[in-house]
Design an enzyme around this catalytic site. Sequence first.
Site, PDB file in Angstrom:
ATOM      1  CG  PHE A   1      -4.094  -2.067  -1.778  1.00 45.22           C
ATOM      2  CD1 PHE A   1      -5.473  -2.143  -1.665  1.00 45.22           C
ATOM      3  CD2 PHE A   1      -3.369  -3.246  -1.906  1.00 45.22           C
ATOM      4  CE1 PHE A   1      -6.128  -3.367  -1.654  1.00 45.22           C
ATOM      5  CE2 PHE A   1      -4.010  -4.478  -1.899  1.00 45.22           C
ATOM      6  CZ  PHE A   1      -5.392  -4.546  -1.766  1.00 45.22           C
TER       7      PHE A   1
ATOM      8  CG  HIS B   1      -2.647   7.904   0.789  1.00 43.25           C
ATOM      9  ND1 HIS B   1      -2.416   7.415  -0.488  1.00 43.25           N
ATOM     10  CD2 HIS B   1      -1.518   7.633   1.500  1.00 43.25           C
ATOM     11  CE1 HIS B   1      -1.197   6.889  -0.535  1.00 43.25           C
ATOM     12  NE2 HIS B   1      -0.640   7.005   0.651  1.00 43.25           N
TER      13      HIS B   1
ATOM     14  CB  VAL C   1      -0.966  -0.043   1.207  1.00 40.37           C
ATOM     15  CG1 VAL C   1      -0.222  -0.085   2.524  1.00 40.37           C
ATOM     16  CG2 VAL C   1      -1.935   1.114   1.192  1.00 40.37           C
ATOM     17  CB  SER C   2       1.198   4.194   0.656  1.00 39.68           C
ATOM     18  OG  SER C   2       1.614   5.529   0.601  1.00 39.68           O
ATOM     19  CB  SER C   3       6.050   3.879  -0.283  1.00 41.84           C
ATOM     20  OG  SER C   3       7.313   3.785  -0.877  1.00 41.84           O
TER      21      SER C   3
END
Length: 320
Positions: free
Chosen positions: A163, A284, A139-141
């Site tokens: 994600f 986010h 997820v994210s980075s």
Amino acid sequence: MKIPSSLSFLGLVPALTAAASLTQVTEDFGPNPRNVNFYIYVPDNLPANAPILVNPHWCHGTAQAAFQGSQWATLASQHGFIVIYPGTPATSTDQCWDVSSRETLTHEGGGDSLGIVSMVRWAVDKYQADESRVFATGVSSGGMMTQVLVGSYPDVFAAGAAFAGVPFGCFAPPGNNTGQFGYWNSDCATGSVTHSAEEWGNIVRAAYPGYDGWRPKLQIFHGMVDETVSYVNHVEAVKEWTNVLGLSETPEEVVEDTPLPGWTKSVYGPTGWLEAYSAAGVPHNIQVQENTALAFFQLNCTADCFSWGQGGPSGEQAGI
Ligand SMILES: *[C@@H]1O[C@H](CO)[C@@H](O)[C@H](O)[C@H]1NC(C)=O
Ligand SMILES: *[C@@H]1O[C@H](CO)[C@@H](O)[C@H](O)[C@H]1NC(C)=O
């Protein structure tokens, strides 16, 4: 560059206690030019020929936090697969992954992606794992790194689930990105980096020139009101991966309220090689859908039920 503190990923779901524990591998596990840290979860009673899942953490995260912050370890114990939890190098900025350098965006080119792939190769050898069933999710980075891994190492990964990430190559700085590890590309994060599908596809193909083998299948998930990594990146990623996989940009199927109310699933290609989930009203801090990814990877298949994969029974890919 300073990373917005909102990039910290707070959507932690308490995991059930898993029997085995997270272990750091400190021996030499192969080329790791950036000194990425290697943690692994190997469930007790690991079956023969087990699959491997790689789960890179988010910015400001750690391998330990990723281990504790999702159900993956519990699912690994239940279904019998290995989870690799890489940790960003000490030199990383804000514990974000290197998703920007020429090195990481090139097959066998170096950067954080090569260190992670070395972990996979070491684990395949050490545990006699199934090299045709290696997956990445984050997820994210970690979602950005997932797209980097499937782009730079299509020969290593069978599939990915990203994600709240960005398309492969979107975080590269303008100009010469050699040695530009961990560049925070605000233009990309805010949604002002857009390309045609063909241009995006060329960026991925340039990671491994001349390669015409297996391409991993992919799920991407994104909150439509993401305030940190713009939802534009989801739209751009659909363009990128449909081009790479040779699929129409028009979905074969659109399913509302899947897997959660307000989430829309779009399926691309006759065999569903790309699935894109748009989560209405979600910022986010998106809720990871382990079971949706688990089913896509067929990680719940423990016997002879696996129907696809690198060198798998059907060798099926994208229906092309
Ligand atoms: C890019 O930068 C690297 C490191 O600074 C340098 O070695 C290389 O020659 C540059 N490449 C080009 C095409 O300018
Ligand atoms: C894996 O999970 C999916 C979705 O819940 C289900 O359709 C499938 O039958 C499961 N496979 C096995 C082998 O249990």
